[in-house]
Design an enzyme around this catalytic site. Structure first.
Site, short mmCIF file in Angstrom:
data_model
loop_
_atom_site.label_atom_id
_atom_site.label_comp_id
_atom_site.label_asym_id
_atom_site.label_seq_id
_atom_site.Cartn_x
_atom_site.Cartn_y
_atom_site.Cartn_z
N ASP A 186 -55.99 -99.56 77.90
CA ASP A 186 -54.66 -99.74 78.59
C ASP A 186 -54.34 -101.05 79.04
O ASP A 186 -55.50 -101.84 79.23
CB ASP A 186 -54.63 -98.54 79.59
CG ASP A 186 -53.30 -98.47 80.54
OD1 ASP A 186 -52.28 -98.46 80.09
OD2 ASP A 186 -53.35 -98.57 81.82
N ASP A 188 -51.80 -102.05 82.13
CA ASP A 188 -51.68 -102.37 83.69
C ASP A 188 -52.97 -101.38 84.43
O ASP A 188 -53.03 -100.40 84.15
CB ASP A 188 -50.35 -101.99 83.86
CG ASP A 188 -49.04 -102.58 83.36
OD1 ASP A 188 -48.56 -103.22 83.90
OD2 ASP A 188 -49.17 -102.75 81.97
#
Length: 396
Positions: A186, A188
């Protein structure tokens, strides 16, 4: 010492290690015609512990062993043990427990081994992965076939959460543990320390409204797709230059550069699969040399954000689909994929991968993931792969 037929003995050698200690001891056994059943050796600060389990032929003599031990400056304990036999019932379950911190103290190791004992795990070997100070160890353990491994995992997670100075990971020992070939992350709050949409909202003066929608989504009052649409709509009219300037200076998470650099040198494929925005993900791809990047594209007209996204939204289900598609494309088994994320929308992706890692995540994701990292940086993943400090130094 003379032996009867089928005598099986265990020789435990301790003392100062010498350049030819093992060679000379095994040479004596070879002359006696011994059959080697098992061997284990470790040297700690120049002190040797060597275990040799052998079967000696009838009439074999080890009378020269005491004199050789004196000459080598070691102590040898010799005791008869039962000959090897096929274990009854199912084979025990084999796991690897990795503990990683800034520095592991005796209290940390005590707490860990006590928890393992309470979970009926038998420690067979402990290996140091770090150099000085002692910061990472790997414990090879066995569990009874009927052991509650889920309960042990929860207990180890609770242990690491209660002691924020180190992380503890439990992994099944298998062919694929050190045979991983792809790492998917991922973006953020995982690969970078910020949430890009929050920073854009703050720059545009709508942070409070965006945060309120995020809060509602976290409490299950709306799904991810709708929350994303509503938050992006609040950015309508924002100059796209703000997005590009932010993407050019994204703050990387601790250990991110080391992780990607080492993975690339070891031949791993790397990818970002993010519910964030493509301008940021592609900037990271170029900056770090990541192989693939998938994320949401913001629509821009006349240099301004329109408040809409373009194409399929990268939500939790889409993340898992992309991981599976990418693995097939690259000829990598799912068991050889590591997925890393911090949020609820990463759960399906983590479940799809052979090893799902919750990184500085909320408790719910930590409990669902295969393992979690909270105290260390992203480079902790390299230790979970079993890489030692010496090996990491070799690859730069």
């Amino acid at each position: 010492m003379h032996t009867r037929s089928s005598d099986s003995v265990l020789l435990t050698v301790t003392g100062r290690d010498g350049p030819d200690t093992t060679a000379r001891l095994t040479g004596l056994l070879a002359q006696a015609g011994a059959e080697l059943l098992d061997v284990e050796q470790v040297v700690v600060q120049g002190l040797l512990t060597l275990a040799l389990w052998v079967r000696l032929p009838e009439g074999a003599s080890l009378q020269a062993l005491p004199e050789l031990a004196r000459e080598l400056g070691v102590t040898v304990d010799v005791r008869a043990v039962p000959p090897p036999a096929a274990p009854p019932g199912p084979a025990p379950l084999r796991y690897v427990v990795t503990a990683v911190g800034k520095a592991l103290g005796v209290q940390d190791v005590h707490a860990l081994t006590r928890q393992l004992a309470e979970g009926h795990a038998r420690v067979e070997r402990i290996t140091r992965l770090s150099e000085t100070p002692l910061a990472a160890v790997e414990l090879h353990v066995t569990l009874p076939p009927a052991a509650d491994t889920a309960a042990l995992k929860r207990a180890l997670l609770a242990l690491s959460m209660a002691s924020p100075t180190f992380d503890v990971a439990l992994q099944r020992e298998s062919l694929y543990r050190r045979g991983k070939r792809m790492v998917v992350m991922d973006m953020d709050s995982t690969l970078i320390r910020i949430e890009v949409i929050d920073e854009l909202a703050r720059a545009y003066g709508v942070h409070a409204q965006v945060a309120a929608i995020t809060e509602r989504a976290m409490h299950g009052e709306m799904d991810y797709d709708e929350s994303l649409r509503q938050r992006v709509a609040l950015l309508a009219g924002l100059d796209a230059r703000v997005l590009h300037e932010l993407a050019a200076s994204l703050p990387l998470t601790e250990g991110a550069e080391t992780l990607i650099r080492v993975l690339k040198r070891l031949g791993y494929r790397t990818a970002v699969i993010s519910g964030g925005f493509s301008v940021a993900a592609e900037a990271l791809q170029q900056r770090l040399g990541i192989d693939f990047a998938y994320s949401n594209a913001l629509e821009v007209r006349d240099g301004k954000l329109t408040g809409r996204t373009v194409g399929t939204i990268v939500n939790a289900r889409r993340k898992a689909e992309l991981l599976e598609t990418l693995a097939k494309q690259e000829g990598v088994l799912l068991e050889q994929v590591i997925a890393v994320g911090d949020g609820a929308n990463d759960l399906l992706m983590l479940e799809k991968a052979g090893l799902g890692i919750a990184f500085r995540a909320k408790p719910k994701l930590r409990e669902a993931a295969d393992t979690s990292i909270s105290a260390g940086g992203l480079d902790t993943i390299l230790t979970l792969l079993g890489l030692t400090a010496r090996e990491l130094r070799e690859v730069g």
